[in-house]
Design an enzyme around this catalytic site. Sequence first.
Site, PDB file in Angstrom:
ATOM      1  N   SER A   1       0.752  -1.363   0.001  1.00  0.00           N
ATOM      2  CA  SER A   1      -0.114   0.119   0.080  1.00  0.00           C
ATOM      3  C   SER A   1       0.910   1.291   0.023  1.00  0.00           C
ATOM      4  O   SER A   1       2.083   1.288   0.312  1.00  0.00           O
ATOM      5  CB  SER A   1      -1.100   0.051   1.001  1.00  0.00           C
ATOM      6  OG  SER A   1      -1.766  -1.054   1.288  1.00  0.00           O
TER       7      SER A   1
HETATM    8  N1  SAH Z   1      -0.101  -5.221   4.032  1.00  0.00           N
HETATM    9  C1  SAH Z   1       0.860  -5.646   2.783  1.00  0.00           C
HETATM   10  C2  SAH Z   1       0.177  -5.393   1.453  1.00  0.00           C
HETATM   11  C3  SAH Z   1      -1.125  -6.127   1.443  1.00  0.00           C
HETATM   12  S1  SAH Z   1      -1.842  -6.529  -0.266  1.00  0.00           S
HETATM   13  C4  SAH Z   1       2.259  -5.026   3.002  1.00  0.00           C
HETATM   14  O1  SAH Z   1       2.402  -4.109   3.877  1.00  0.00           O
HETATM   15  O2  SAH Z   1       2.838  -5.311   1.951  1.00  0.00           O
HETATM   16  C5  SAH Z   1      -2.822  -7.651   0.262  1.00  0.00           C
HETATM   17  C6  SAH Z   1      -2.267  -9.322   0.573  1.00  0.00           C
HETATM   18  O3  SAH Z   1      -3.273  -9.889   1.154  1.00  0.00           O
HETATM   19  C7  SAH Z   1      -1.766  -9.724  -0.447  1.00  0.00           C
HETATM   20  O4  SAH Z   1      -0.429 -10.125  -0.448  1.00  0.00           O
HETATM   21  C8  SAH Z   1      -2.851 -11.343  -0.429  1.00  0.00           C
HETATM   22  O5  SAH Z   1      -1.851 -12.192  -1.164  1.00  0.00           O
HETATM   23  C9  SAH Z   1      -3.223 -11.076   0.749  1.00  0.00           C
HETATM   24  N2  SAH Z   1      -4.463 -11.930   0.965  1.00  0.00           N
HETATM   25  C10 SAH Z   1      -5.706 -11.964   0.175  1.00  0.00           C
HETATM   26  N3  SAH Z   1      -6.493 -12.761   0.635  1.00  0.00           N
HETATM   27  C11 SAH Z   1      -6.041 -13.029   1.931  1.00  0.00           C
HETATM   28  C12 SAH Z   1      -6.320 -14.142   2.914  1.00  0.00           C
HETATM   29  N4  SAH Z   1      -7.871 -14.485   2.728  1.00  0.00           N
HETATM   30  N5  SAH Z   1      -5.667 -14.433   4.004  1.00  0.00           N
HETATM   31  C13 SAH Z   1      -4.434 -13.808   3.876  1.00  0.00           C
HETATM   32  N6  SAH Z   1      -3.843 -13.075   3.030  1.00  0.00           N
HETATM   33  C14 SAH Z   1      -4.734 -12.680   2.117  1.00  0.00           C
END
Ligand code: SAH
Length: 222
Positions: A58
């Site tokens: 993000s």
């Molecule tokens: N917070 C992260 C960016 C998040 S992007 C950072 O600091 O880099 C969103 C992430 O959520 C992605 O990596 C995706 O694979 C993950 N994601 C999506 N659905 C999910 C779920 N049900 N459980 C765990 N992770 C999930």
Amino acid sequence: MDLHKSLVERLVRLGIIRSEKVRRAAERVKRELFVPSKYRDMAYADTPLPIGEGQTISAPHIVFMMNELLDLEVGHLVLEVGAGSGYHAATVAEIVAPSEVPPHKWGTVIAVEINPTLATQARYNLKEAGYLGRVHVLNLDGSAGAPLRREVDRILVTAAAPDVPKPLFDLLREEGKMIIPVGSPGFWGQELLLVEKVNGRMVTTKVTDVAFVPLRGRYGWS
Ligand code: SAH
């Protein structure tokens, strides 16, 4: 000019970073350690960046806005759903488990990531940046919660859900807080929600419009 420092200063001026603890964490965690090497020179631009597997880290203003809303304290147990690069989890760990506080007072961040490649990458990044003792990365579907021994103080969801997943709300302690983007995939129509547990009830406040990647899994979009 120190790009990291000037990014933090700009976000303070804009009123995104309001508290000393969020500011300190923003200054401490090096975002350059969490972005792919080809984007390293953009690490301190206030923009999301690709981290592989079709996912993104993000923009810094979103990360720090969410950290302010979470009202984090030293010692908190925090669940993050969507560890991605591990960066956001590290900024939370710097508040709940700051390096200058003795480790027995530290809180913990449990960062869950559904994608195994990203979970491995997050673990590597967090280790390189010095956060492995304070952040634990689990490779599982966090939309349905996580196998934890007690209720958590705070929940941070960094992917957009169809609705607030009930298992996540159930994991939250009384007076706990959750920040979660809710809305359909695509770039419009998502709202960032602050969810609080008050006398066991869900109290929801809309914060702003946002654009997150979709939450997957049982309580996600697929
Ligand atoms: N917070 C992260 C960016 C998040 S992007 C950072 O600091 O880099 C969103 C992430 O959520 C992605 O990596 C995706 O694979 C993950 N994601 C999506 N659905 C999910 C779920 N049900 N459980 C765990 N992770 C999930």
